[in-house]
Design an enzyme around this catalytic site. Structure first.
Site, mmCIF file in Angstrom:
data_model
loop_
_atom_site.group_PDB
_atom_site.id
_atom_site.type_symbol
_atom_site.label_atom_id
_atom_site.label_comp_id
_atom_site.label_asym_id
_atom_site.label_seq_id
_atom_site.Cartn_x
_atom_site.Cartn_y
_atom_site.Cartn_z
ATOM 1 C CG ASP A 109 9.911 74.604 144.827
ATOM 2 O OD1 ASP A 109 10.704 74.985 145.715
ATOM 3 O OD2 ASP A 109 9.942 73.470 144.340
ATOM 4 C CE LYS A 134 12.266 62.181 150.505
ATOM 5 N NZ LYS A 134 11.656 61.738 149.260
ATOM 6 C CG ASP A 156 7.677 71.812 148.915
ATOM 7 O OD1 ASP A 156 7.498 72.284 147.777
ATOM 8 O OD2 ASP A 156 8.424 70.848 149.135
HETATM 9 P P1 GTP Z 1 19.082 68.974 144.407
HETATM 10 O O1 GTP Z 1 19.359 69.503 145.790
HETATM 11 O O2 GTP Z 1 19.933 69.625 143.383
HETATM 12 O O3 GTP Z 1 19.067 67.488 144.285
HETATM 13 O O4 GTP Z 1 17.641 69.408 144.036
HETATM 14 P P2 GTP Z 1 16.307 68.893 144.708
HETATM 15 O O5 GTP Z 1 15.599 68.103 143.653
HETATM 16 O O6 GTP Z 1 16.474 68.309 146.039
HETATM 17 O O7 GTP Z 1 15.690 70.291 144.911
HETATM 18 P P3 GTP Z 1 14.212 70.653 144.813
HETATM 19 O O8 GTP Z 1 13.560 69.890 143.720
HETATM 20 O O9 GTP Z 1 13.656 70.647 146.187
HETATM 21 O O10 GTP Z 1 14.335 72.133 144.319
HETATM 22 C C1 GTP Z 1 14.681 73.178 145.170
HETATM 23 C C2 GTP Z 1 14.685 74.452 144.366
HETATM 24 O O11 GTP Z 1 15.803 74.452 143.509
HETATM 25 C C3 GTP Z 1 13.478 74.613 143.462
HETATM 26 O O12 GTP Z 1 13.106 75.980 143.481
HETATM 27 C C4 GTP Z 1 13.965 74.214 142.092
HETATM 28 O O13 GTP Z 1 13.307 74.968 141.094
HETATM 29 C C5 GTP Z 1 15.411 74.583 142.178
HETATM 30 N N1 GTP Z 1 16.251 73.664 141.420
HETATM 31 C C6 GTP Z 1 16.324 72.307 141.563
HETATM 32 N N2 GTP Z 1 17.207 71.795 140.679
HETATM 33 C C7 GTP Z 1 17.692 72.860 139.965
HETATM 34 C C8 GTP Z 1 18.620 72.963 138.875
HETATM 35 O O14 GTP Z 1 19.144 71.988 138.366
HETATM 36 N N3 GTP Z 1 18.874 74.219 138.409
HETATM 37 C C9 GTP Z 1 18.268 75.330 138.926
HETATM 38 N N4 GTP Z 1 18.586 76.529 138.414
HETATM 39 N N5 GTP Z 1 17.378 75.266 139.943
HETATM 40 C C10 GTP Z 1 17.093 74.044 140.444
#
Ligand code: GTP
Length: 360
Positions: free
Chosen positions: A111, A162, A223
């Site tokens: 994303d 953060k 983002d």
């Molecule tokens: P974590 O580092 O796992 O805690 O995720 P986050 O919530 O900090 O990550 P964020 O939401 O910033 O997502 C970063 C990218 O990783 C995005 O493109 C999400 O779609 C992808 N992503 C986040 N969680 C998952 C997951 O559980 N599985 C997969 N396949 N992609 C994920």
């Protein structure tokens, strides 16, 4: 061969309330599913094999992108039964990689819209002999992000949560969501359970003495976490500020897909995109907005910095500014909707129901 993992699952995968059945990476930005831009940029940087790691509405990716050959790529799809987090998702696709243990494997958050020089990130990684390299970007207000301070050589010193107080803002560098992993490092991530790269993998690697290299690159970076950002990203792709080989047409003030119908005196500016079979009525003024496939904007409507979902309708003389209209929703004529309003999919707002202007 350079390979990459694209992370497109997890909690933040929906662009609510715009879509019900379409995961965010498949929502059109500048006329094509957002993911197409990332795939095309990776391809342009020499990547040949990409594994899509997903956990949500996975069934829509493969029918659209298939084996990737239309983009000159070899694409594979892996679906998690339960979201495994960013690190868990990377570990989960390890068996699909063909690289040797020392080879670089790219990982992209799904994303993020960026002009990152992908080849330069790989080059930096190899020159530094790092275990993992990260794209870092500078932000003016780092309070909403985890911080990544580096030393004079770019080596990462810490991953900080953060910042809560001004003293804790020790750098303006944040994790920009693109990495190069030494292939063998991926196998050190625990399998079969949720793992966060930012909160677990990277700090653990640092604690174990691994070499994590940061590359600060101040190119375009956005983002797409919110609908507002998504609209901005789409407009920046159309304007050419965010570089992508997948924009279906020339970059400029507007992008009108060939099957759309736009009245001669309608005014489209600021990177507005009009999707397939959309209809724009006489005298409508649309700026910095994305009007998705099959939507109708009736005569005299004024739409600014907004997202009009697929098959949605914006009534005559309606004024929308910073609004998301969900797929197939209808905003009746003469409504005035401002910053932050999100109209749910298929909702109907009657004519003249909402305004922000005063009685004067
Ligand atoms: P974590 O580092 O796992 O805690 O995720 P986050 O919530 O900090 O990550 P964020 O939401 O910033 O997502 C970063 C990218 O990783 C995005 O493109 C999400 O779609 C992808 N992503 C986040 N969680 C998952 C997951 O559980 N599985 C997969 N396949 N992609 C994920």
């Amino acid at each position: 061969m350079t390979e990459a993992i694209l992370l497109v699952g997890g909690k933040g995968t929906r662009l609510r309330p715009l879509t019900v059945h379409t995961p965010k990476p498949m929502v059109p930005a500048a006329g094509v599913p957002f993911l197409t831009h990332q795939l095309a940029r990776a391809k342009a940087a020499g990547v040949e094999h990409i594994v899509l790691a997903t956990s949500y509405l996975a069934e829509v990716f493969e029918p659209y992108f298939g084996d990737g050959s239309a983009l000159g790529l070899h694409l594979e799809y892996v679906t998690e039964e339960e979201p495994l987090g960013t690190g868990g998702a990377i570990r989960n696709v390890a068996s699909r990689l063909h690289s040797g243990p020392q080879d670089p494997v790219l990982v992209f958050n799904g994303d993020i819209l960026t002009g990152l020089d992908i080849r330069k990130l790989v080059h930096t990684h190899e020159t530094a002999g790092a275990d993992v390299s990260l794209h870092l970007t500078r932000v003016t207000d780092p309070r909403a992000y985890g911080l990544v301070p580096t030393d004079a050589t770019g080596r990462v010193q810490a991953f900080l949560e953060k910042p809560q107080t001004p003293e804790e803002i020790v750098t303006d560098q944040i994790n920009a969501g693109a990495y190069v992993f030494r292939r063998s490092v991926i196998d050190t991530i625990p399998a079969g359970r949720p793992v966060s790269v930012e909160r677990e993998t990277f700090p653990d690697l640092l604690a174990a003495g691994a070499h994590l290299q940061g590359m600060v690159d101040s190119t375009y970076w956005l983002d797409l976490g919110t609908p507002r950002a998504f609209v901005r990203g789409s407009a920046d792709l159309v304007l050419g500020r965010a570089p992508s080989p997948a924009v279906p047409g020339r970059c400029g003030d507007r992008l009108v897909l060939p099957s759309a119908s736009v009245a001669d005196d309608a005014k489209l500016t600021g990177g507005t995109v009009i999707g397939e079979h959309a209809v724009i009525g006489a005298g409508a003024r649309i700026s910095g907005s994305a009007v998705l496939a099959g939507a109708v904007v009736e005569p005299g409507a004024v739409v600014t910095d907004s997202l009009v979902g697929a098959g949605a309708q914006v009534g005559a003389r309606a004024v929308l500014d910073g609004v998301v209209v969900g797929d197939r929703a209808a905003v009746g004529p003469d409504n005035e909707l401002r910053e932050g309003v999100r109209v749910w999919c298929e909702a109907r707002i009657p004519a003249g129901a909402v305004r922000f202007s005063s009685d004067q």
